[in-house]
Design an enzyme around this catalytic site. Structure first.
Site, mmCIF file in Angstrom:
data_model
loop_
_atom_site.group_PDB
_atom_site.id
_atom_site.type_symbol
_atom_site.label_atom_id
_atom_site.label_comp_id
_atom_site.label_asym_id
_atom_site.label_seq_id
_atom_site.Cartn_x
_atom_site.Cartn_y
_atom_site.Cartn_z
ATOM 1 N N ASP A 212 120.723 -20.001 73.805
ATOM 2 C CA ASP A 212 121.461 -18.761 73.521
ATOM 3 C C ASP A 212 122.772 -18.738 74.307
ATOM 4 O O ASP A 212 123.018 -19.609 75.130
ATOM 5 C CB ASP A 212 120.599 -17.569 73.978
ATOM 6 C CG ASP A 212 120.313 -17.645 75.474
ATOM 7 O OD1 ASP A 212 121.082 -17.116 76.265
ATOM 8 O OD2 ASP A 212 119.305 -18.294 75.861
ATOM 9 N N ASP A 214 123.645 -16.199 76.354
ATOM 10 C CA ASP A 214 123.474 -15.124 77.319
ATOM 11 C C ASP A 214 124.090 -13.842 76.727
ATOM 12 O O ASP A 214 123.745 -13.510 75.592
ATOM 13 C CB ASP A 214 124.072 -15.536 78.683
ATOM 14 C CG ASP A 214 123.442 -14.754 79.814
ATOM 15 O OD1 ASP A 214 122.224 -14.541 79.787
ATOM 16 O OD2 ASP A 214 124.175 -14.332 80.722
HETATM 17 N N1 LIG Z 1 120.362 -16.419 79.011
HETATM 18 C C1 LIG Z 1 119.389 -16.827 79.810
HETATM 19 N N2 LIG Z 1 119.316 -16.361 81.076
HETATM 20 C C2 LIG Z 1 118.325 -16.803 81.888
HETATM 21 N N3 LIG Z 1 117.366 -17.667 81.531
HETATM 22 C C3 LIG Z 1 117.415 -18.139 80.281
HETATM 23 N N4 LIG Z 1 116.619 -19.014 79.646
HETATM 24 C C4 LIG Z 1 117.082 -19.166 78.412
HETATM 25 N N5 LIG Z 1 118.190 -18.395 78.208
HETATM 26 C C5 LIG Z 1 118.411 -17.746 79.374
#
Ligand SMILES: Nc1ncnc2[nH]cnc12
Ligand SMILES: CSC[C@H]1O[C@H](OP(=O)(O)O)[C@H](O)[C@@H]1O
Length: 290
Positions: A212, A214
Site C-alpha cells: 500500500d 500508507d
Molecule cells: N502502511 C503501513 N504501515 C505500517 N505497516 C504496514 N504494513 C503494511 N503496510 C503498512
C-alpha cells in the site's frame, strides 16, 4: 535434531506467510528459551537439499500483534535451532511513488521509532554494544536479489525501512515526516528483530513486500487492513516462488560480511571473570567466545 549445528537458514514469515508450500517437513520444534516461548513452533524442513527453519512471527493464526511479539525468544530459538542466516519476510507500506504495491524492496537500513520493546540480550551483567551501521547482511541481500530476479519479481535494491510502533497505522503528518526523512517503506516489526539477530551473530536480511501507499499519496487509497490483504495474497505467492528460487542450487554460505563475528568487537566484559549465572541467559550467543 542436532542443535547448535550452525548452518541452517531461518525464515521468519510475516503477515500472510504462515507456512511455505512444497517443502519437506522434517520436524516441529517446541523450543523454550531464557526469554520465554517464541511465537510458535519452529518448523524444521528441507527445501531442495537445504535444511531451513521456519517461524511465523505473528504465530500461525496471526494472533500476536507487532508490539507483543517476543522478538528475543524468536531470535534465541533460531540460534538454538542452528540458524546462521535469517530471511525476514515482511509486508510494508510504500513511502515513495516509484515503489508500487506488489513490488519488493531489499532494504538495507532501518530507523527505529518503536518503544517499550525488549531489544537486547545484553541486559547486564554482560554488556555489549554491537555495530548496527549496516544492519543488513549484504551478501545475503545480494543472494536474495538474484532469487527475486529468477522469480521475475520487480524488486528495488536498497531502501530505508521506518519501523513504527503500531499497531495503529501512521497519521498523515507522521507519514509525511518519514518521507521528509528519506525513508522508503514503513512497517512495524523489523526492529528489534534485526538488532537481536546482530547480537546473536546471525546474518539478517529483509524482503519487504509492498502492499500500500500508507496515507501520504493523495490519489491512492489510505492504508487499511482490507487494502493490505488484497495485495498481500499475491505478494505471498511471489515470496514463496522467490524462496524456492533462492534455495535451488544453494551453496553453503561462507559469508565474509562480519555479521557472524559481531560480538567480538561488541562485548564490554571479560567473559572469563563471569560466573555461570551471568552467562546462562546468553549462553547460546557467547558459547563460541568462552
Ligand atoms: N502502511 C503501513 N504501515 C505500517 N505497516 C504496514 N504494513 C503494511 N503496510 C503498512
Ligand atoms: C497486517 S498489516 C500490518 C502488519 O504487517 C506487517 O507485519 P510483518 O512485518 O510481520 O509482515 C507490519 O509490520 C504490521 O505488523
Amino acid at each position: 535434531m542436532s542443535r547448535l549445528t550452525p548452518h541452517r537458514t531461518g525464515i521468519i514469515g510475516g503477515s500472510g506467510l504462515y507456512h511455505i508450500d512444497g517443502i519437506e517437513v522434517l520436524d516441529t520444534l517446541t523450543i523454550d528459551t531464557p526469554y520465554g516461548a517464541p511465537s510458535d513452533e519452529l518448523v524444521l524442513a528441507r527445501i531442495g537439499n537445504q535444511e531451513i527453519v521456519f517461524l511465523p512471527r505473528h504465530g500461525r493464526n496471526h494472533s500476536i500483534p507487532p508490539h507483543k511479539i517476543n522478538y528475543r525468544a524468536n531470535i534465541y530459538a533460531m540460534k538454538l535451532a542452528g540458524v546462521n542466516r535469517l530471511i525476514s519476510i515482511s509486508a510494508v507500506g510504500s513511502l515513495r511513488k516509484h515503489i508500487h504495491p506488489g513490488e519488493f524492496v531489499l532494504v538495507d537500513q532501518f530507523v527505529d521509532r518503536t518503544h517499550g520493546r525488549e531489544s537486547t540480550f545484553f541486559d547486564g551483567p554482560i554488556v555489549a554494544h554491537v555495530s548496527m551501521a549496516d544492519p543488513v547482511c549484504n551478501e545475503l541481500r545480494e543472494e536474495l536479489a538474484t532469487a527475486c530476479r529468477k522469480a521475475d519479481i520487480t524488486t528495488h535494491q536498497g531502501g530505508r525501512y521506518l519501523v513504527m510502533q503500531g499497531p495503529q497505522f501512521s497519521s498523515r503528518a507522521e507519514s509525511e515526516l518519514y518521507r521528509s526523512w528519506g525513508m522508503d517503506v514503513i512497517g512495524m516489526t523489523n526492529l528489534p528483530e534485526a538488532k537481536l539477530a546482530r547480537e546473536a551473530e546471525i546474518c539478517y536480511a529483509t524482503v519487504a513486500m509492498c502492499t500500500d501507499y500508507d496515507c501520504w499519496h493523495g490519489q491512492e487509497e489510505d492504508v487499511s487492513v482490507q487494502s493490505i490483504v488484497e495485495v498481500m495474497q499475491q505478494n505471498v505467492t511471489r515470496a514463496k516462488a522467490m524462496l524456492h528460487a533462492f534455495f535451488a542450487g544453494y551453496q553453503q554460505s561462507t559469508c565474509h560480511c562480519g555479521c557472524r563475528e559481531a560480538l567480538e568487537q561488541g562485548i564490554f566484559a571479560d567473559l572469563s571473570s563471569l560466573d555461570d549465572d551471568a552467562i546462562r541467559p546468553v549462553h547460546a550467543l557467547v558459547a563460541r567466545l568462552l
